[in-house]
Enzyme design. Structure first.
Site, mmCIF file in Angstrom:
data_model
loop_
_atom_site.group_PDB
_atom_site.id
_atom_site.type_symbol
_atom_site.label_atom_id
_atom_site.label_comp_id
_atom_site.label_asym_id
_atom_site.label_seq_id
_atom_site.Cartn_x
_atom_site.Cartn_y
_atom_site.Cartn_z
ATOM 1 N N LYS A 224 0.834 -1.210 0.000
ATOM 2 C CA LYS A 224 0.000 0.000 0.000
ATOM 3 C C LYS A 224 0.867 1.258 0.000
ATOM 4 C CE LYS A 224 -2.065 -1.168 3.800
ATOM 5 N NZ LYS A 224 -1.396 -2.472 3.977
ATOM 6 N N THR A 225 1.845 1.257 0.892
ATOM 7 C CA THR A 225 2.709 2.431 0.959
ATOM 8 C C THR A 225 3.488 2.578 -0.346
ATOM 9 O OG1 THR A 225 2.827 2.167 3.338
ATOM 10 C CG2 THR A 225 4.530 3.544 2.334
ATOM 11 N N ASP B 160 -1.790 7.822 3.806
ATOM 12 C CA ASP B 160 -1.400 6.457 4.176
ATOM 13 C C ASP B 160 -1.972 6.147 5.557
ATOM 14 O OD1 ASP B 160 -0.212 3.981 4.137
ATOM 15 O OD2 ASP B 160 1.863 4.694 4.149
ATOM 16 N N GLU B 161 -2.143 4.862 5.869
ATOM 17 C CA GLU B 161 -2.650 4.427 7.187
ATOM 18 C C GLU B 161 -3.985 5.108 7.515
ATOM 19 O OE1 GLU B 161 -0.983 2.120 8.868
ATOM 20 O OE2 GLU B 161 1.128 2.306 8.297
ATOM 21 N N GLN C 135 -5.424 -3.372 10.786
ATOM 22 C CA GLN C 135 -4.324 -2.740 11.509
ATOM 23 C C GLN C 135 -4.756 -1.454 12.199
ATOM 24 O OE1 GLN C 135 -0.288 -2.931 9.649
ATOM 25 N NE2 GLN C 135 -1.440 -3.505 7.832
ATOM 26 N N ARG D 171 5.278 -7.461 10.799
ATOM 27 C CA ARG D 171 6.480 -6.656 10.572
ATOM 28 C C ARG D 171 7.639 -7.538 10.125
ATOM 29 N NH1 ARG D 171 4.255 -3.006 9.118
ATOM 30 N NH2 ARG D 171 2.447 -4.318 9.469
HETATM 31 P P1 ATP Z 1 1.769 -2.138 5.926
HETATM 32 O O1 ATP Z 1 0.350 -2.585 5.944
HETATM 33 O O2 ATP Z 1 2.572 -2.876 6.930
HETATM 34 O O3 ATP Z 1 1.904 -0.664 5.981
HETATM 35 P P2 ATP Z 1 2.110 -1.973 3.084
HETATM 36 O O4 ATP Z 1 0.880 -2.562 2.498
HETATM 37 O O5 ATP Z 1 2.199 -0.530 3.133
HETATM 38 O O6 ATP Z 1 2.375 -2.621 4.511
HETATM 39 P P3 ATP Z 1 4.650 -1.857 1.784
HETATM 40 O O7 ATP Z 1 5.426 -1.448 2.973
HETATM 41 O O8 ATP Z 1 4.335 -0.862 0.754
HETATM 42 O O9 ATP Z 1 3.332 -2.582 2.264
HETATM 43 O O10 ATP Z 1 5.346 -3.076 1.086
HETATM 44 C C1 ATP Z 1 5.832 -4.195 1.821
HETATM 45 C C2 ATP Z 1 7.119 -4.697 1.223
HETATM 46 O O11 ATP Z 1 6.857 -5.329 -0.034
HETATM 47 C C3 ATP Z 1 8.102 -3.599 0.911
HETATM 48 O O12 ATP Z 1 9.392 -4.071 1.175
HETATM 49 C C4 ATP Z 1 7.893 -3.333 -0.564
HETATM 50 O O13 ATP Z 1 9.039 -2.799 -1.157
HETATM 51 C C5 ATP Z 1 7.601 -4.737 -1.086
HETATM 52 N N1 ATP Z 1 6.760 -4.739 -2.297
HETATM 53 C C6 ATP Z 1 5.532 -4.221 -2.431
HETATM 54 N N2 ATP Z 1 5.047 -4.431 -3.660
HETATM 55 C C7 ATP Z 1 5.989 -5.108 -4.347
HETATM 56 C C8 ATP Z 1 6.091 -5.618 -5.684
HETATM 57 N N3 ATP Z 1 5.109 -5.462 -6.566
HETATM 58 N N4 ATP Z 1 7.220 -6.262 -6.014
HETATM 59 C C9 ATP Z 1 8.213 -6.423 -5.110
HETATM 60 N N5 ATP Z 1 8.190 -5.975 -3.856
HETATM 61 C C10 ATP Z 1 7.097 -5.320 -3.460
HETATM 62 MG MG MG Z 2 2.356 0.824 4.748
#
Ligand code: ATP
Ligand code: MG
Length: 665
Positions: free
Chosen positions: A30-31, A224-225, A255, A615
């Protein structure tokens, strides 16, 4: 679109206009979507200055800025002196609100240079108010008053509404205190942390013309969040995006962990009601954690009945199975965790910064800190304010606050006679009486010759000393730099002598003198490369970062240290190796929730546990102690119910219900 995105992510990133919701589980990117989308908007011609992205912590904001810079190919290309590269605004809600309020606070009757009160400033004010109200110490403590006020502010309850919503005795007393507290802040030209959001909301409500200016400075808002927005944040977002409707929010209902601070998960769940034409994108593939970690996370979160059904699909192999470790007592737990960490660093080439120890309560890290120090493993703790809590640092910051805003009475009273300058408690009392009688801040009466002449000669000299100091420090700040002004402040106050007077141990003296140096360093780092650095900006910066992590701590982190974090502070982050410690009833879930026994309280603790587990990228250990000291006595503990849930040993009450639902579909 750039590679490194799966089709669903690319869909969100390529959606360049209109309301957009990305509702997806942990680690699904997402981030990453927010970051890539900012870069994509810029590539498609959006002026970077017209993009606002809001994140939850300063650390997240900093990382996002770096990442966007990288995506746009700015990395490594140094800005030329004076060159202004248009940049998106990426900050926390609080930091953005400070900027808005600096521009318009006068419309609400606050000075533009309002100070931001931290916890101890708030406590001083609360104590003064309880004294004024003649409330005996036991009926309502300053902490109680502040807690109740904070809950009200988070729910956008204003002082005049408080008596209506108060239900307990304490709340009724607090309602009277709230009104005075708010007046007290205002007449001191100050806002507390919650005000930053609440007053911004008030500003936008009462001044449509200001709202239009502020909303009109952006064409895109990204949050975000979003699951953790409280009422004010939600309404501020709506105000900011109302006209252009280019609002992208991302979050995960599983979350949502800030209900206790007024966050409301329905904001994200009802996004479609507010923005009926919203596009919704779901992400399922988790890129962060190994399969067996996700299996645990999925099993755990299914025990929450009120949720959007979604499952994290691993895109990495199963990896090492998470471990559950039981230790004899809490000392053994910390020794064993730190022993393992030491082994990983020394023998398995794992970097300290790739390891995190996560805990639920503020009391837990102490033992781990001790062991880490013994083992000589560098660590950094987030969520602690220790640097800015040191007495000499607090004094210096109080001086700076007062120099910036002489009417800030709380800061002035802290340092009025520190170091001693003849302003005895008796003279201060005389001055205060005049100030209270005339309803003006104490500094104003200290400028009046007729009042000052009533003081003793020593006190009169003290007042003169302060006037001279204020003038000199301001002059140097204006003509030279903040760092130079700090020098003047240290010499004019003879603060080093004060340290030598107060502390006998040479080591203690040195440390404390070094903290003065650190404040100077912080000022110098703040003004480095900025044309418009002023004291007001610096003070806002430390007020905002003190809540989570100061520059000091970030610096440490860059030096490669093990992370010690509360589960709350760990949100959004990821680490190859994670230890979740103290997996016991009363810690996680927290004793408050165990006592209340309410499903929704336990559900929030379960989400916290889920945040912790998700995490971990490769190695996860959940540990507990079989006995733990309470008031000095070891007592047997009960394993956290979540341990049974993650291992599949507990009956899942929702499973049956879910199967039925699926059959019925
Ligand atoms: P959270 O809910 O904990 O905030 P999030 O959904 O924001 O998590 P991110 O932090 O954006 O997730 O991504 C998690 C990990 O996966 C990061 O290390 C990111 O670089 C990697 N990632 C996300 N999408 C891809 C992709 N399409 N290919 C490879 N790596 C990815
Ligand atoms: Mg995130």
């Amino acid at each position: 679109m750039a590679h490194g995105l799966n089709p669903a992510q690319a869909d969100a990133v390529d959606t360049l206009a209109g309301p957009l919701l990305v509702l997806a589980g942990a680690g699904t990117g997402k981030t990453r979507v927010v970051t890539f989308r900012i870069a994509n908007l810029i590539r498609h011609g959006t002026d970077p200055n017209r993009i606002l992205a809001v994140t939850f912590t300063n650390k997240a904001a900093g990382e996002m800025k770096d990442r966007v810079g990288e995506l746009l190919g700015h990395k490594g290309k140094k800005k030329r002196r004076g060159e202004k590269r248009p940049e998106p605004t990426i900050s926390t809600f609080h930091a953005h609100c400070v900027r808005v309020l600096r521009r318009h606070a006068t419309a609400l009757g606050y000075p533009a240079k309002f100070s931001i009160y931290d916890r101890s400033d708030q406590e001083s004010l609360a104590r003064a108010i309880l004294r004024e109200l003649r409330l005996p110490g036991t009926a309502l403590k300053p902490g109680d008053l502040l807690g109740i006020i904070s809950n009200w502010k988070n729910a956008s309850v204003h002082p005049e509404q408080a008596p209506m919503v108060a239900s307990t005795d304490k709340e009724h007393l607090a309602a009277a205190g709230y009104r005075r507290y708010q007046e007290g802040l205002k007449c001191r030209g100050a806002m507390d942390f919650d005000d930053l959001l609440l007053q911004t909301e008030v500003l936008f409500d009462q001044h449509p013309e200001i709202r239009e200016i502020e909303a009109g400075s952006f064409d895109h808002v990204l949050v975000d969040e979003y699951q953790d927005t409280n009422g004010s944040q939600y309404r501020i977002t709506k105000h900011l995006a109302g006209a252009h409707r280019n609002l992208c929010v991302v979050g995960d209902d599983d979350q949502s962990i800030y209900a206790w601070r007024g966050a409301d998960v329905t904001h994200i769940l009802n996004f479609k009601n507010d923005w009926p034409d919203a596009k919704i994108v779901c992400l399922e593939a988790n890129y962060r954690s190994c399969g067996s970690i996700l299996e645990m996370a999925n099993r755990l979160i299914q025990f929450n009945s009120q949720r959007h059904d979604k499952e994290l699909r691993p895109s990495r192999p199963d990896g090492v199975r998470p471990r559950i470790a039981q230790h004899k007592d809490e000392t053994k737990e910390s020794q064993s965790v730190v022993g393992e960490i030491k082994h990983l660093i020394d023998n398995e080439h794992i970097q300290p910064r790739d390891i995190a120890i996560l805990f639920r309560t503020n009391e837990q890290p102490r033992l781990f800190e001790t062991e880490l120090r013994k083992a000589d493993v560098p660590y950094v703790m987030l969520g602690s304010q220790s640097f800015f809590d040191r007495r000499e640092v607090r004094d210096m910051v109080a001086y700076l606050k007062w120099v910036d805003q002489p009417d800030d009475e709380i800061s002035l009273l802290r340092v009025i006679n520190t170091p001693a300058r003849g302003l005895s408690p008796k003279s201060v009392k005389t001055l205060m009486e005049h100030a209270v009688k005339e309803g003006v801040p104490i500094w104003q009466v200290m400028q009046r010759p007729d009042v000052v002449s009533q003081l003793s000669p020593a006190a009169q000299r003290g007042v003169g000393d302060l006037q001279g100091l204020l003038h000199d420090v301001n002059q140097r700040a204006k003509n030279e730099s903040l760092t130079a002004a700090m020098e003047t402040l240290i010499t004019r106050t003879s603060y080093a002598d004060e340290i030598n007077r107060l502390y006998d141990e040479p080591e203690d003296r040195q440390n404390r003198l070094a903290s003065l140096g650190e404040v100077t360093n912080a000022l110098s780092a703040f003004e480095d490369g900025k044309d418009d650095a002023d004291l007001t900006g610096f003070l806002a910066d430390i007020a905002l970062s003190g809540r989570e992590m100061g520059n000091e701590k970030d610096k440490l982190a860059m030096q490669n240290a093990v992370w010690l974090l509360t589960l709350h502070a760990a949100k959004g982050l990821e680490f190859p190796v994670v230890y979740m410690v103290g997996m016991e009833e009363g810690l996680l879930p927290h004793s408050r929730s165990v006592k209340s026994g309410r499903d929704e309280d336990i559900a929030e603790e379960r989400r916290l546990c889920y945040v912790g587990i998700t995490r971990a990228q490769e190695k996860l250990t959940l540990s507990m102690a079989l006995t733990r000291r309470k008031w000095g006595k070891p007592r047997p503990t009960i394993p956290s119910q979540f341990l049974y849930e993650v291992t599949g040993q507990a009956q899942n009450p929702n499973k049956f219900r879910k199967q039925r639902r699926q059959v019925g579909r």
